[in-house]
Design an enzyme around this catalytic site. Sequence first.
Site, PDB file in Angstrom:
ATOM      1  N   CYS A   2       0.135   4.350 -11.182  1.00  0.00           N
ATOM      2  CA  CYS A   2      -0.895   4.751 -12.119  1.00  0.00           C
ATOM      3  C   CYS A   2      -1.951   3.650 -12.211  1.00  0.00           C
ATOM      4  O   CYS A   2      -1.646   2.470 -12.094  1.00  0.00           O
ATOM      5  CB  CYS A   2      -0.365   5.025 -13.527  1.00  0.00           C
ATOM      6  SG  CYS A   2       0.882   6.296 -13.576  1.00  0.00           S
ATOM      7  N   ARG A  27      -3.346   3.819  -6.559  1.00  0.00           N
ATOM      8  CA  ARG A  27      -2.120   3.626  -7.339  1.00  0.00           C
ATOM      9  C   ARG A  27      -1.462   4.945  -7.720  1.00  0.00           C
ATOM     10  O   ARG A  27      -0.351   4.968  -8.252  1.00  0.00           O
ATOM     11  CB  ARG A  27      -2.432   2.854  -8.629  1.00  0.00           C
ATOM     12  CG  ARG A  27      -3.028   1.491  -8.358  1.00  0.00           C
ATOM     13  CD  ARG A  27      -3.460   0.849  -9.652  1.00  0.00           C
ATOM     14  NE  ARG A  27      -2.316   0.411 -10.421  1.00  0.00           N
ATOM     15  CZ  ARG A  27      -1.834  -0.821 -10.447  1.00  0.00           C
ATOM     16  NH1 ARG A  27      -2.412  -1.744  -9.725  1.00  0.00           N
ATOM     17  NH2 ARG A  27      -0.796  -1.132 -11.185  1.00  0.00           N
ATOM     18  N   TRP A  75       0.360   8.676 -11.159  1.00  0.00           N
ATOM     19  CA  TRP A  75       1.413   8.889 -10.161  1.00  0.00           C
ATOM     20  C   TRP A  75       2.606   9.372 -10.974  1.00  0.00           C
ATOM     21  O   TRP A  75       3.165   8.630 -11.770  1.00  0.00           O
ATOM     22  CB  TRP A  75       1.733   7.584  -9.433  1.00  0.00           C
ATOM     23  CG  TRP A  75       2.702   7.766  -8.313  1.00  0.00           C
ATOM     24  CD1 TRP A  75       2.416   8.096  -7.015  1.00  0.00           C
ATOM     25  CD2 TRP A  75       4.131   7.610  -8.371  1.00  0.00           C
ATOM     26  NE1 TRP A  75       3.568   8.169  -6.279  1.00  0.00           N
ATOM     27  CE2 TRP A  75       4.632   7.881  -7.077  1.00  0.00           C
ATOM     28  CE3 TRP A  75       5.033   7.289  -9.380  1.00  0.00           C
ATOM     29  CZ2 TRP A  75       5.990   7.819  -6.781  1.00  0.00           C
ATOM     30  CZ3 TRP A  75       6.383   7.238  -9.083  1.00  0.00           C
ATOM     31  CH2 TRP A  75       6.848   7.504  -7.784  1.00  0.00           C
ATOM     32  N   ASN A 101       0.829   2.904 -18.286  1.00  0.00           N
ATOM     33  CA  ASN A 101       1.338   2.632 -16.938  1.00  0.00           C
ATOM     34  C   ASN A 101       2.715   2.037 -17.083  1.00  0.00           C
ATOM     35  O   ASN A 101       2.865   1.001 -17.726  1.00  0.00           O
ATOM     36  CB  ASN A 101       0.373   1.646 -16.252  1.00  0.00           C
ATOM     37  CG  ASN A 101       0.833   1.263 -14.864  1.00  0.00           C
ATOM     38  OD1 ASN A 101       1.679   1.945 -14.290  1.00  0.00           O
ATOM     39  ND2 ASN A 101       0.299   0.191 -14.332  1.00  0.00           N
ATOM     40  N   GLY A 102       3.736   2.675 -16.521  1.00  0.00           N
ATOM     41  CA  GLY A 102       5.105   2.180 -16.654  1.00  0.00           C
ATOM     42  C   GLY A 102       5.997   3.285 -17.170  1.00  0.00           C
ATOM     43  O   GLY A 102       5.593   4.445 -17.205  1.00  0.00           O
ATOM     44  N   GLU A 456       8.966  -0.873  11.202  1.00  0.00           N
ATOM     45  CA  GLU A 456       7.648  -0.789  10.566  1.00  0.00           C
ATOM     46  C   GLU A 456       6.802   0.312  11.222  1.00  0.00           C
ATOM     47  O   GLU A 456       6.101   1.053  10.533  1.00  0.00           O
ATOM     48  CB  GLU A 456       6.958  -2.165  10.644  1.00  0.00           C
ATOM     49  CG  GLU A 456       5.560  -2.246  10.098  1.00  0.00           C
ATOM     50  CD  GLU A 456       5.406  -1.820   8.631  1.00  0.00           C
ATOM     51  OE1 GLU A 456       6.404  -1.622   7.946  1.00  0.00           O
ATOM     52  OE2 GLU A 456       4.245  -1.654   8.212  1.00  0.00           O
ATOM     53  N   LYS A 460       5.312   3.523   9.236  1.00  0.00           N
ATOM     54  CA  LYS A 460       3.883   3.880   9.225  1.00  0.00           C
ATOM     55  C   LYS A 460       3.715   5.349   9.556  1.00  0.00           C
ATOM     56  O   LYS A 460       2.964   6.061   8.913  1.00  0.00           O
ATOM     57  CB  LYS A 460       3.087   3.050  10.253  1.00  0.00           C
ATOM     58  CG  LYS A 460       2.830   1.613   9.934  1.00  0.00           C
ATOM     59  CD  LYS A 460       1.903   1.356   8.775  1.00  0.00           C
ATOM     60  CE  LYS A 460       2.583   1.398   7.468  1.00  0.00           C
ATOM     61  NZ  LYS A 460       3.267   0.345   6.893  1.00  0.00           N
ATOM     62  N   GLU A 463       5.006   7.685   6.706  1.00  0.00           N
ATOM     63  CA  GLU A 463       4.190   7.588   5.484  1.00  0.00           C
ATOM     64  C   GLU A 463       2.917   8.430   5.564  1.00  0.00           C
ATOM     65  O   GLU A 463       2.559   9.088   4.601  1.00  0.00           O
ATOM     66  CB  GLU A 463       3.729   6.126   5.271  1.00  0.00           C
ATOM     67  CG  GLU A 463       4.765   5.219   4.665  1.00  0.00           C
ATOM     68  CD  GLU A 463       4.232   3.800   4.476  1.00  0.00           C
ATOM     69  OE1 GLU A 463       4.417   3.234   3.397  1.00  0.00           O
ATOM     70  OE2 GLU A 463       3.618   3.247   5.414  1.00  0.00           O
ATOM     71  N   HIS A 479      24.916   4.768  19.926  1.00  0.00           N
ATOM     72  CA  HIS A 479      25.909   5.042  18.875  1.00  0.00           C
ATOM     73  C   HIS A 479      25.446   6.164  17.953  1.00  0.00           C
ATOM     74  O   HIS A 479      25.818   6.185  16.783  1.00  0.00           O
ATOM     75  CB  HIS A 479      26.185   3.771  18.076  1.00  0.00           C
ATOM     76  CG  HIS A 479      26.743   2.674  18.921  1.00  0.00           C
ATOM     77  ND1 HIS A 479      27.999   2.727  19.472  1.00  0.00           N
ATOM     78  CD2 HIS A 479      26.188   1.519  19.354  1.00  0.00           C
ATOM     79  CE1 HIS A 479      28.205   1.632  20.196  1.00  0.00           C
ATOM     80  NE2 HIS A 479      27.111   0.885  20.135  1.00  0.00           N
ATOM     81  N   LYS A 578       0.519   2.793  -3.935  1.00  0.00           N
ATOM     82  CA  LYS A 578       0.432   1.463  -3.314  1.00  0.00           C
ATOM     83  C   LYS A 578       1.215   0.430  -4.112  1.00  0.00           C
ATOM     84  O   LYS A 578       1.817  -0.468  -3.543  1.00  0.00           O
ATOM     85  CB  LYS A 578      -1.045   1.054  -3.259  1.00  0.00           C
ATOM     86  CG  LYS A 578      -1.284  -0.280  -2.622  1.00  0.00           C
ATOM     87  CD  LYS A 578      -1.875  -0.109  -1.257  1.00  0.00           C
ATOM     88  CE  LYS A 578      -1.851  -1.368  -0.441  1.00  0.00           C
ATOM     89  NZ  LYS A 578      -1.002  -1.196   0.740  1.00  0.00           N
TER      90      LYS A 578
HETATM   91  C1  G6P Z   1       4.971   0.861  -1.728  1.00  0.00           C
HETATM   92  C2  G6P Z   1       3.836   0.837  -0.739  1.00  0.00           C
HETATM   93  C3  G6P Z   1       4.264   0.133   0.536  1.00  0.00           C
HETATM   94  C4  G6P Z   1       4.780  -1.262   0.204  1.00  0.00           C
HETATM   95  C5  G6P Z   1       5.891  -1.230  -0.844  1.00  0.00           C
HETATM   96  C6  G6P Z   1       6.207  -2.624  -1.361  1.00  0.00           C
HETATM   97  O1  G6P Z   1       5.997   1.674  -1.260  1.00  0.00           O
HETATM   98  O2  G6P Z   1       3.411   2.162  -0.437  1.00  0.00           O
HETATM   99  O3  G6P Z   1       3.172   0.029   1.420  1.00  0.00           O
HETATM  100  O4  G6P Z   1       5.260  -1.862   1.368  1.00  0.00           O
HETATM  101  O5  G6P Z   1       5.473  -0.464  -1.970  1.00  0.00           O
HETATM  102  O6  G6P Z   1       5.084  -3.111  -2.039  1.00  0.00           O
HETATM  103  P1  G6P Z   1       4.743  -4.636  -2.258  1.00  0.00           P
HETATM  104  O7  G6P Z   1       3.435  -4.615  -3.006  1.00  0.00           O
HETATM  105  O8  G6P Z   1       5.861  -5.200  -3.083  1.00  0.00           O
HETATM  106  O9  G6P Z   1       4.629  -5.293  -0.936  1.00  0.00           O
END
Ligand code: G6P
Length: 583
Positions: A2, A27, A75, A101-102, A456, A460, A463, A479, A578
């Site tokens: 949020c 956010r 969010w 927020n929270g 990673e 990507k 996501e 395996h 994010k």
């Molecule tokens: C969310 C974001 C990711 C990020 C993760 C950890 O899931 O979408 O891109 O890697 O949080 O966030 P941080 O800010 O702790 O790296």
Amino acid sequence: MCGIVGYIGPREAYPILIKGLHRLEYRGYDSAGVALINNSGTLSIYKAKGKVQQLEEFSQQKDISGTIGIAHTRWATHGEPNYQNAHPHFSMSESIALIHNGIIENYAVLKEALIKKGFEFRSNTDTEVLVHLIDFIKREENTDLCRAIQLALQQGEGEFFLASDATPIVEYTKEVVYLNDNEVAIIERGKELRVVDFMNSEKSHKIQHLELTISQLERGEYEHFMLKEIFEQPRTIRDCMRGRINIEGNNVVLSGVLDNTEKFKNARRIIIVACGTSWHAALIGEHLIESLCRIPVEVEYASEFRYRNPVIYEDDIVIAISQSGETADTLAAVELSRSKGAFIYGICNAVGSSIPRNTNSGSYIHVGPEIGVASTKAFTGQVTVLAMLALTIAKVKETISQKELEGFVAELSQIPDKIEKILEKSDKIKKFSRIFTYAKNFIYLGRGFSYPAALEGALKLKEISYIHAEGYPAAEMKHGPIALIDSDMPVVVIATKNNLYEKVVSNIQEIKARNGRVIAIVTEGDTQVSKLADFCIEVPDTHEYLDPLLSVIPLQLLAYHIAVTKGRDVDQPRNLAKSVTVE
Ligand code: G6P
């Protein structure tokens, strides 16, 4: 999670709030809303399901005048993303509007009690519980409204802005105050900012200066922030190394380590806590620190670690990696480790965020604001800092020779130029990525330092394209995942030159024997894999330990181009946010 933004001052609030919400949309973007007090003192709320754009369309014909306002982009946590659940929320008398927020963990109990007292609820949110509760206490106790939220920011000329982070206010002020937990900022027209705790005792607050600039928050010529951020990496890695890598002197200087040499020399163990992409960077950090410094390292998902009653010693060093510096689980893992007496080191991007404020020492990655929800430049910044951290500790502990150190310094300093060469291949990757948009599943394989890069790459892709993708250590393929391989299954293999290269080549042969389609990341000049793979992307040669900094770039581009071809909302993919400030 949020985004919140507020304004009180002489200007019209609505344009400031809307602009701010656009900046904070990363956010969360399930719904958006504003509350405004117009000049005759009427409080109005306008909100809409969906993005800020929808809110703007909705409020076009409304009275949006007023010099006091708050706004929110959501969010969803409590209740589905719809109009009723969008913030701001009104108290029953419609005299208080709240954004939040929270999470209010005991909201269910509170809600039940409020219902018994006759309160009616229009939404499923915990926020509405809070606004009713505030209203109730205010009336019962006949007291002032003092239940303010989050971050307070001050400008000298009698105006204040408040926001979840500095991005919505950077064009108005460079001076910010960061709030700590359990602190309340009181901002009133024409009065000084006050910070108090929940017992109403005055708390001191420090005004800090922002380095952020407006151009860092704009997309420029790029179609998406994610593409901009991928292409920024040569520069952001240079920025990250500036003043820390000295090529002439063949030296690495990471002050956070050098200020605490005894701690690092005597560390019994290093535990790295992180989430998401930052957790993948942590896995690379584990290899780097164990190989170069001979200190045992454990990498933990912060969310698991904090609830596991972990063994933490006073001579442990806990490294918390977080782009945002606000991830709730990582922050909680930091607090837990602190309470056990461990030394805490932060590796973060957002300056002044909660994690750096709660650590003993640390290093910023200095890659600038990352707006695309899928992390790219923060990952390479984190790995770069981890490489410099490992080298600095190794120097302090004398587990590296001067010659080896010089070799690393030279290699690290060439990484940005090498990334530039890889970025030139973006169009080639775009072309063949179209072939793979049909796929429902992808497998990513890598070994050693390339295994976290494979994880990673898979993250990507899922996501932003919503294609299911799994990363595996290449040798684990037999395996289980090998059962999935057929002519429909694309397998991305990181097959760069290192001491496990021949073994990875055998894995590629095993995939081809089952008609799998191989996209291989290889070292420039490779002839062996190019004969086997369906598509090859070459990356320049580098030290094996630094290879993920190069091999991840084509994986970022591959995910990006597939997602764009599929018409996905690359910068704001569904269901994600994010900055994950709820657990
Ligand atoms: C969310 C974001 C990711 C990020 C993760 C950890 O899931 O979408 O891109 O890697 O949080 O966030 P941080 O800010 O702790 O790296």
